[in-house]
Design a protein around this motif. Sequence first.
Motif, PDB file in Angstrom:
ATOM      1  N   ASP A   1       0.833  -1.208   0.000  1.00  0.00           N
ATOM      2  CA  ASP A   1       0.000   0.000   0.000  1.00  0.00           C
ATOM      3  C   ASP A   1       0.862   1.250   0.000  1.00  0.00           C
ATOM      4  OD1 ASP A   1      -2.279  -1.502  -0.037  1.00  0.00           O
ATOM      5  OD2 ASP A   1      -2.551  -1.482   2.158  1.00  0.00           O
ATOM      6  N   LEU A   2       1.909   1.260   0.819  1.00  0.00           N
ATOM      7  CA  LEU A   2       2.799   2.418   0.851  1.00  0.00           C
ATOM      8  C   LEU A   2       3.497   2.629  -0.491  1.00  0.00           C
ATOM      9  CD1 LEU A   2       4.404   1.981   4.395  1.00  0.00           C
ATOM     10  CD2 LEU A   2       2.807   3.758   3.676  1.00  0.00           C
ATOM     11  N   LYS A   3       3.887   1.538  -1.118  1.00  0.00           N
ATOM     12  CA  LYS A   3       4.518   1.662  -2.440  1.00  0.00           C
ATOM     13  C   LYS A   3       3.565   2.264  -3.455  1.00  0.00           C
ATOM     14  CE  LYS A   3       8.021  -2.010  -2.218  1.00  0.00           C
ATOM     15  NZ  LYS A   3       8.467  -3.308  -2.792  1.00  0.00           N
ATOM     16  N   ARG A   4       2.296   1.726  -3.472  1.00  0.00           N
ATOM     17  CA  ARG A   4       1.318   2.251  -4.422  1.00  0.00           C
ATOM     18  C   ARG A   4       1.035   3.735  -4.149  1.00  0.00           C
ATOM     19  NH1 ARG A   4      -0.796  -2.974  -3.659  1.00  0.00           N
ATOM     20  NH2 ARG A   4      -2.097  -2.243  -1.938  1.00  0.00           N
ATOM     21  N   THR A   5       0.930   4.106  -2.854  1.00  0.00           N
ATOM     22  CA  THR A   5       0.691   5.517  -2.505  1.00  0.00           C
ATOM     23  C   THR A   5       1.831   6.390  -2.989  1.00  0.00           C
ATOM     24  OG1 THR A   5      -0.565   4.835  -0.560  1.00  0.00           O
ATOM     25  CG2 THR A   5       0.253   7.095  -0.600  1.00  0.00           C
ATOM     26  N   LEU A   6       3.057   5.936  -2.775  1.00  0.00           N
ATOM     27  CA  LEU A   6       4.220   6.702  -3.215  1.00  0.00           C
ATOM     28  C   LEU A   6       4.282   6.798  -4.732  1.00  0.00           C
ATOM     29  CD1 LEU A   6       6.764   8.181  -2.316  1.00  0.00           C
ATOM     30  CD2 LEU A   6       7.990   5.999  -2.400  1.00  0.00           C
ATOM     31  N   GLU A   7       3.910   5.691  -5.432  1.00  0.00           N
ATOM     32  CA  GLU A   7       3.917   5.733  -6.897  1.00  0.00           C
ATOM     33  C   GLU A   7       2.852   6.671  -7.435  1.00  0.00           C
ATOM     34  OE1 GLU A   7       3.384   1.699  -7.975  1.00  0.00           O
ATOM     35  OE2 GLU A   7       5.458   1.077  -7.480  1.00  0.00           O
ATOM     36  N   ASN A   8       1.683   6.706  -6.763  1.00  0.00           N
ATOM     37  CA  ASN A   8       0.592   7.557  -7.239  1.00  0.00           C
ATOM     38  C   ASN A   8       0.779   9.023  -6.837  1.00  0.00           C
ATOM     39  OD1 ASN A   8      -0.747   5.343  -8.355  1.00  0.00           O
ATOM     40  ND2 ASN A   8      -1.773   4.864  -6.415  1.00  0.00           N
ATOM     41  N   TYR A   9       1.663   9.285  -5.877  1.00  0.00           N
ATOM     42  CA  TYR A   9       1.844  10.660  -5.393  1.00  0.00           C
ATOM     43  C   TYR A   9       2.677  11.465  -6.381  1.00  0.00           C
ATOM     44  CZ  TYR A   9       3.117  14.539  -2.356  1.00  0.00           C
ATOM     45  OH  TYR A   9       3.306  15.781  -1.819  1.00  0.00           O
ATOM     46  N   ASP A  10       2.123  12.606  -6.808  1.00  0.00           N
ATOM     47  CA  ASP A  10       2.824  13.498  -7.744  1.00  0.00           C
ATOM     48  C   ASP A  10       3.696  14.440  -6.922  1.00  0.00           C
ATOM     49  OD1 ASP A  10       3.727  15.087  -9.724  1.00  0.00           O
ATOM     50  OD2 ASP A  10       1.771  15.536 -10.602  1.00  0.00           O
TER      51      ASP A  10
END
Length: 329
Positions: free
Chosen positions: A128-137
């Motif tokens: 989840d943290l990885k996906r959040t970081l990937e989606n964060y601009d």
Amino acid sequence: MVSLEEELELSMTYENFEDVPARKAASRRSVEDFNVPAAAPGMKMYRLVVVSFGLLCILQAALNISLRLTLFSQPNSLTEERDEMKRIYLDLEAGCNNLTEERDDLKRTLENYDLEAGCNNLTEERDDLKRTLENYDLEAGCNNLTEERDDLKRTLENYVSQQNSLTEERDEMKRINLDLEAGRNLLTEENHGLKRTLEEYAHYLQQGWVYFSGSFYRISSTMKPWQDSRRDCQQRGADLMIINSQEEQDFSRQYKNIIWIGLMDRDTEGEWTWVDGTQLTTSFWHSGEPNNYDKRNEDCVNINHHDHTNSWNDAPCENEYFWICEKKM
């Protein structure tokens, strides 16, 4: 006190010590029975071993006797040490029991813990943290933070500007308040002055004075020389009348008697001076005056010709006439 085990050990030591000579005799007979030559090497070794064993037995007996004496001389100390050792043993046993219980608790906790589920939860959280970081601009986030910072700066600048404006308004209000207070004090002083003036007006009006153009005037009821007339005015807080305008001249002409005014040239002939020390600038001399008639030192001035606008006349100061006093307010 010596325990039963210690007494048995000591008795065995004594028995071994008493049997040493018998064993030596038995050994000697056995050797003789087998007819072993005395000079044989094995016999020597055997004797050496027997002697060594005897010495060891003697040493052991001596040590046992010494130990027995020591034990008998210090029974209490050994008992205390034994009790202390027992207590230490009990404490160690209790500690071991506690550690055993803690170990068992940890085992049960570990058995109840679902290691696989915990690892799965941690894995899901990591994903989840990885996906959040990937989606964060990141760039957009920085821009947003920059805009927020600029907004805060503008807000702070506006606040400082408003504060300065309020400070200026406060200072202006303070100045206005001080001005109002000064004005109020001035009005209060003027009010007190007006009260005093009204009181003076009432006082002078009661004394027969007439008010005109900022001054009170009083016409005498008797006649005196110019100097005595002035002295009477001074005693009343006034002086002889000074005329500086046409209005005052017209006011003085309403009195039909010959009256002294505060003008004279006694100090220097021809230099007319008012009683307040000022030089004559506006004059209302009657035609042909001043003339110092018949050279009689006409050094003082009166109002004589009431029917004319210019009514002044010079006359000797010793003549007695009415006079008019002026009290400036």
